[in-house]
Write a protein that holds these residues in place. Structure first.
Motif, PDB file in Angstrom:
ATOM      1  N   SER A  30     -26.708  21.357 -41.899  1.00  0.00           N
ATOM      2  CA  SER A  30     -26.933  22.734 -41.473  1.00  0.00           C
ATOM      3  C   SER A  30     -28.399  23.138 -41.527  1.00  0.00           C
ATOM      4  O   SER A  30     -28.743  24.257 -41.155  1.00  0.00           O
ATOM      5  N   ASN A  31     -29.280  22.240 -41.967  1.00  0.00           N
ATOM      6  CA  ASN A  31     -30.721  22.498 -41.950  1.00  0.00           C
ATOM      7  C   ASN A  31     -31.396  22.068 -40.657  1.00  0.00           C
ATOM      8  O   ASN A  31     -32.580  22.346 -40.452  1.00  0.00           O
ATOM      9  N   TYR A  32     -30.645  21.370 -39.802  1.00  0.00           N
ATOM     10  CA  TYR A  32     -31.244  20.731 -38.637  1.00  0.00           C
ATOM     11  C   TYR A  32     -30.773  21.335 -37.328  1.00  0.00           C
ATOM     12  O   TYR A  32     -29.588  21.618 -37.127  1.00  0.00           O
ATOM     13  N   GLY A  33     -31.730  21.492 -36.421  1.00  0.00           N
ATOM     14  CA  GLY A  33     -31.347  21.679 -35.027  1.00  0.00           C
ATOM     15  C   GLY A  33     -30.998  20.323 -34.441  1.00  0.00           C
ATOM     16  O   GLY A  33     -31.519  19.294 -34.876  1.00  0.00           O
ATOM     17  N   VAL A  34     -30.090  20.298 -33.497  1.00  0.00           N
ATOM     18  CA  VAL A  34     -29.647  19.043 -32.892  1.00  0.00           C
ATOM     19  C   VAL A  34     -29.730  19.146 -31.380  1.00  0.00           C
ATOM     20  O   VAL A  34     -29.295  20.119 -30.782  1.00  0.00           O
ATOM     21  N   GLY A  35     -30.300  18.122 -30.799  1.00  0.00           N
ATOM     22  CA  GLY A  35     -30.439  18.077 -29.347  1.00  0.00           C
ATOM     23  C   GLY A  35     -29.701  16.906 -28.746  1.00  0.00           C
ATOM     24  O   GLY A  35     -29.386  15.922 -29.432  1.00  0.00           O
ATOM     25  N   TRP A  36     -29.410  17.019 -27.467  1.00  0.00           N
ATOM     26  CA  TRP A  36     -28.841  15.921 -26.682  1.00  0.00           C
ATOM     27  C   TRP A  36     -29.851  15.529 -25.614  1.00  0.00           C
ATOM     28  O   TRP A  36     -30.439  16.399 -24.947  1.00  0.00           O
ATOM     29  N   PHE A  37     -30.002  14.236 -25.448  1.00  0.00           N
ATOM     30  CA  PHE A  37     -30.873  13.656 -24.438  1.00  0.00           C
ATOM     31  C   PHE A  37     -30.090  12.583 -23.691  1.00  0.00           C
ATOM     32  O   PHE A  37     -29.060  12.111 -24.158  1.00  0.00           O
ATOM     33  N   ARG A  38     -30.613  12.177 -22.549  1.00  0.00           N
ATOM     34  CA  ARG A  38     -30.025  11.034 -21.856  1.00  0.00           C
ATOM     35  C   ARG A  38     -31.132  10.232 -21.183  1.00  0.00           C
ATOM     36  O   ARG A  38     -32.209  10.763 -20.886  1.00  0.00           O
ATOM     37  N   GLN A  39     -30.845   8.969 -20.974  1.00  0.00           N
ATOM     38  CA  GLN A  39     -31.801   8.093 -20.304  1.00  0.00           C
ATOM     39  C   GLN A  39     -31.058   7.176 -19.357  1.00  0.00           C
ATOM     40  O   GLN A  39     -30.219   6.362 -19.792  1.00  0.00           O
ATOM     41  N   ALA A  40     -31.352   7.317 -18.087  1.00  0.00           N
ATOM     42  CA  ALA A  40     -30.771   6.460 -17.064  1.00  0.00           C
ATOM     43  C   ALA A  40     -31.663   5.238 -16.868  1.00  0.00           C
ATOM     44  O   ALA A  40     -32.864   5.285 -17.175  1.00  0.00           O
ATOM     45  N   PRO A  41     -31.111   4.148 -16.361  1.00  0.00           N
ATOM     46  CA  PRO A  41     -31.914   2.936 -16.144  1.00  0.00           C
ATOM     47  C   PRO A  41     -33.136   3.212 -15.278  1.00  0.00           C
ATOM     48  O   PRO A  41     -33.028   3.843 -14.218  1.00  0.00           O
ATOM     49  N   GLY A  42     -34.285   2.801 -15.759  1.00  0.00           N
ATOM     50  CA  GLY A  42     -35.511   2.949 -14.994  1.00  0.00           C
ATOM     51  C   GLY A  42     -36.098   4.344 -14.993  1.00  0.00           C
ATOM     52  O   GLY A  42     -37.088   4.596 -14.293  1.00  0.00           O
ATOM     53  N   LYS A  43     -35.493   5.249 -15.774  1.00  0.00           N
ATOM     54  CA  LYS A  43     -35.987   6.631 -15.804  1.00  0.00           C
ATOM     55  C   LYS A  43     -36.410   7.017 -17.214  1.00  0.00           C
ATOM     56  O   LYS A  43     -36.022   6.386 -18.192  1.00  0.00           O
TER      57      LYS A  43
END
Length: 124
Positions: A30-43
């Motif tokens: 509960s002390n942390y912000g959490v993010g979502w990321f993504r990575q497509a091939p070659g990007k």
């Protein structure tokens, strides 16, 4: 530092839905912000969105804002990414990441702990 593990990825047909989970351990979640990321091939890695430590405030990138929803359950040390109306261009490895500070920026450098990623493939 908190440790993160993503799950819920897989193969889905266009127009389908998936919900990814990110479970944390080893810290006070509960002390942390959490993010979502993504990575497509070659990007490059792309910021999807983030939630503040309480889960009450969320920041999302312009795309795919209308189709993806971030939620959080601190009692379960878990953040979710619900993805609807999936498209082939959503195919990528999806990562969650925790930040003790500037989680709203969307910059990878502001997130100190990362999960191993989960593959999402959208294909018929």
């Amino acid at each position: 530092q908190v440790q993160l593990v993503e799950s819920g990825g897989g193969l889905v047909q266009p127009g389908g839905s998936l919900t990814l989970s990110c479970v944390a351990s080893g810290g006070t979640f509960s002390n942390y912000g959490v993010g979502w990321f993504r990575q497509a091939p070659g990007k490059e890695r792309e910021f999807i969105g983030a939630t503040d430590p309480s889960g009450s405030t969320k920041y999302t990138a312009a795309s795919p804002r209308s189709r993806f929803t971030i939620s959080r359950d601190n009692a379960k040390n878990t953040v979710y990414l619900q993805m609807n109306d999936l498209k082939p261009e959503d195919t990528a490895v999806y990562y969650c990441a925790a930040s003790g500070g500037r989680y709203w920026t969307g910059r990878s450098a502001d997130f100190g702990s990362w999960g191993q990623g989960t593959q999402v493939t959208v294909s018929s």
